[in-house]
Write a protein that holds these residues in place. Structure first.
Motif, PDB file in Angstrom:
ATOM      1  N   ASP A   1       1.068  -1.192  -0.084  1.00  0.00           N
ATOM      2  CA  ASP A   1       0.005  -0.084   0.083  1.00  0.00           C
ATOM      3  C   ASP A   1       0.976   1.349  -0.058  1.00  0.00           C
ATOM      4  OD1 ASP A   1      -2.277  -1.662   0.360  1.00  0.00           O
ATOM      5  OD2 ASP A   1      -2.446  -1.610   1.990  1.00  0.00           O
TER       6      ASP A   1
ATOM      7  N   TYR B   1       1.956   2.036  -3.535  1.00  0.00           N
ATOM      8  CA  TYR B   1       0.833   2.509  -4.066  1.00  0.00           C
ATOM      9  C   TYR B   1       0.414   4.153  -3.671  1.00  0.00           C
ATOM     10  CZ  TYR B   1      -4.034   3.500  -5.258  1.00  0.00           C
ATOM     11  OH  TYR B   1      -5.516   3.737  -5.892  1.00  0.00           O
ATOM     12  N   ASN B   2       0.560   4.277  -2.446  1.00  0.00           N
ATOM     13  CA  ASN B   2       0.426   5.718  -2.087  1.00  0.00           C
ATOM     14  C   ASN B   2       1.260   6.605  -2.632  1.00  0.00           C
ATOM     15  OD1 ASN B   2      -2.010   4.755  -0.619  1.00  0.00           O
ATOM     16  ND2 ASN B   2      -0.686   4.539   1.177  1.00  0.00           N
ATOM     17  N   ASN B   3       2.618   6.279  -2.502  1.00  0.00           N
ATOM     18  CA  ASN B   3       3.744   7.075  -3.178  1.00  0.00           C
ATOM     19  C   ASN B   3       3.366   7.220  -4.529  1.00  0.00           C
ATOM     20  OD1 ASN B   3       4.883   7.012  -0.639  1.00  0.00           O
ATOM     21  ND2 ASN B   3       6.240   5.475  -0.923  1.00  0.00           N
ATOM     22  N   LEU B   4       3.109   6.355  -5.260  1.00  0.00           N
ATOM     23  CA  LEU B   4       2.766   6.687  -6.674  1.00  0.00           C
ATOM     24  C   LEU B   4       1.520   7.473  -6.892  1.00  0.00           C
ATOM     25  CD1 LEU B   4       3.110   2.736  -8.253  1.00  0.00           C
ATOM     26  CD2 LEU B   4       4.715   4.880  -8.424  1.00  0.00           C
ATOM     27  N   GLU B   5       0.659   7.413  -5.942  1.00  0.00           N
ATOM     28  CA  GLU B   5      -0.669   8.463  -6.166  1.00  0.00           C
ATOM     29  C   GLU B   5      -0.338   9.591  -5.808  1.00  0.00           C
ATOM     30  OE1 GLU B   5      -5.238   8.543  -4.726  1.00  0.00           O
ATOM     31  OE2 GLU B   5      -3.892   7.370  -3.597  1.00  0.00           O
ATOM     32  N   SER B   6       0.673   9.750  -4.798  1.00  0.00           N
ATOM     33  CA  SER B   6       1.177  11.227  -4.617  1.00  0.00           C
ATOM     34  C   SER B   6       1.769  11.803  -5.526  1.00  0.00           C
ATOM     35  CB  SER B   6       1.863  11.324  -3.072  1.00  0.00           C
ATOM     36  OG  SER B   6       2.394  12.382  -2.857  1.00  0.00           O
TER      37      SER B   6
ATOM     38  N   THR C   1       1.846  11.059  -8.679  1.00  0.00           N
ATOM     39  CA  THR C   1       1.026  11.427  -9.701  1.00  0.00           C
ATOM     40  C   THR C   1       0.267  12.896  -9.745  1.00  0.00           C
ATOM     41  OG1 THR C   1       0.749   8.970  -9.957  1.00  0.00           O
ATOM     42  CG2 THR C   1      -1.061  10.502 -11.146  1.00  0.00           C
ATOM     43  N   LYS C   2      -0.232  12.924  -8.385  1.00  0.00           N
ATOM     44  CA  LYS C   2      -0.858  14.430  -8.155  1.00  0.00           C
ATOM     45  C   LYS C   2      -0.045  15.556  -8.191  1.00  0.00           C
ATOM     46  CE  LYS C   2      -4.455  12.427  -5.032  1.00  0.00           C
ATOM     47  NZ  LYS C   2      -5.118  12.685  -3.671  1.00  0.00           N
ATOM     48  N   GLU C   3       1.333  15.286  -7.904  1.00  0.00           N
ATOM     49  CA  GLU C   3       2.250  16.557  -7.944  1.00  0.00           C
ATOM     50  C   GLU C   3       2.550  16.572  -9.386  1.00  0.00           C
ATOM     51  OE1 GLU C   3       5.636  15.325  -5.634  1.00  0.00           O
ATOM     52  OE2 GLU C   3       4.676  15.766  -3.525  1.00  0.00           O
TER      53      GLU C   3
ATOM     54  N   GLU D   1       0.725  15.966 -11.849  1.00  0.00           N
ATOM     55  CA  GLU D   1      -0.534  16.668 -12.464  1.00  0.00           C
ATOM     56  C   GLU D   1      -0.573  18.010 -12.054  1.00  0.00           C
ATOM     57  OE1 GLU D   1      -5.439  16.430 -12.151  1.00  0.00           O
ATOM     58  OE2 GLU D   1      -4.146  15.145 -11.084  1.00  0.00           O
TER      59      GLU D   1
END
Length: 313
Positions: free
Chosen positions: A266, A269-274, A276-278, A280
């Protein structure tokens, strides 16, 4: 030596008398030139005649010689002769039986396998075998009653059938036969229609059957090709492939490799999501302030201004 006419006439007369005696005894069923053994038996009534046959296993071996009535015992005494070659036990039985439907009777010797041999003049015990006519006579009353019951049932059946035939209602036999006749006519017309349809489409039906034959031939060729294919080797390769896939899936389940960690960790996954947001936000800022990134190599710094909610949308 010359024989006179008187002697010739006498010899001729004597010869005629002897011939007459022989023929008379022969017609009575007796043969004066045979030496047969005579035996005796008794019956409660007389159903025989002189010269009635005496048989053994269906073969004639003798005949009835004399039939007399015994006034003391009230029985019929029968004397019969058999061929001297026939040997049978004194314990044998003489059976009276019918030889046919017309009422002929005969005697049969039922041999016994024990006791001393019968001698000329011996008395042999007897029995009577019921024949067809006597059996029918005894059972005629029962047959008559059964026949009467059968005739009554048949009469009732014919009466019911007659009433059914005469019935003119919708449920009567005539109406049923009429409906059956109409149904048969309909089937007949349908048969004619089918025949016309088949004749009109004879070529099409033949073409369809030809296509079916070709399809069957192709299926036979395909089946032969499948027989020649090494299905065992193909199945073995497929099994090896499935084993490899199972091994990979097991590795992914155990967090082995990047994909395994990506699927099960997890934090990653959270790092990749963060990230991705940065990323973006960075792309959005480049879109809103392109001049800032053109001057990135210059010494002048332009402070970062976060986008508003309207700019994000």
């Amino acid at each position: 030596m010359k024989i006179s006419k008187e002697i010739k006439v006498a010899l001729l007369v004597i010869s005629g008398i002897l011939l007459f005696i022989y023929l008379f005894t022969y017609l009575k069923g007796e043969d004066i030139f045979t030496d047969e053994d005579n035996y005796y038996t008794e019956f409660d009534y007389n159903a025989l005649s002189t010269s009635s046959p005496v048989t053994i296993k269906g073969n004639a071996v003798g005949k009835v010689e004399e039939i007399t009535y015994d006034f003391e015992t009230g029985k019929t005494r029968v004397s019969f002769s058999v061929n001297p070659k026939l040997k049978f036990s004194k314990n044998s039985t003489i059976r009276l039986y019918e030889t046919g439907i017309m009422g002929g009777n005969a005697l049969a010797i039922i041999k016994a396998n024990d006791g001393e041999m019968a001698k000329r003049g011996d008395f042999i015990k007897s029995e009577v075998k019921p024949g067809l006519v006597s059996s029918l006579s005894e059972n005629f009353s029962g047959l008559s009653s059964n026949l009467d019951s059968t005739l009554r049932s048949a009469d009732t059946l014919m009466t019911n059938l007659n009433g059914l035939v005469i019935d003119e209602s919708d449920e009567g036999l005539k109406a049923t036969i009429s409906e059956l006749n109409s149904t048969l006519k309909s089937f007949k017309n349908l048969s004619y229609s089918l025949q016309k349809t088949i004749k009109a489409n004879d070529e099409k039906i033949a073409s369809v059957l030809d296509n079916v034959d070709k399809t069957a031939a192709n299926m036979a060729v395909l089946t032969a090709d499948l027989k020649e294919v090494d299905l065992g080797k193909t199945v073995a390769n497929l099994d090896e492939t499935l084993v490899s896939i199972n091994s990979i899936m097991a590795g992914l389940k155990e967090n082995k490799g990047t994909i395994g960690k990506l699927l099960n960790d997890d934090a990653l996954y959270n790092n990749l999501e963060s990230a991705t947001k940065e990323l973006e936000l960075l792309l959005l800022d480049i879109k809103l302030h392109p001049a800032r990134y053109r001057r990135i190599l210059s010494k002048r710094e332009i402070p970062y201004t976060p986008p508003t909610e309207e700019q994000k949308n």
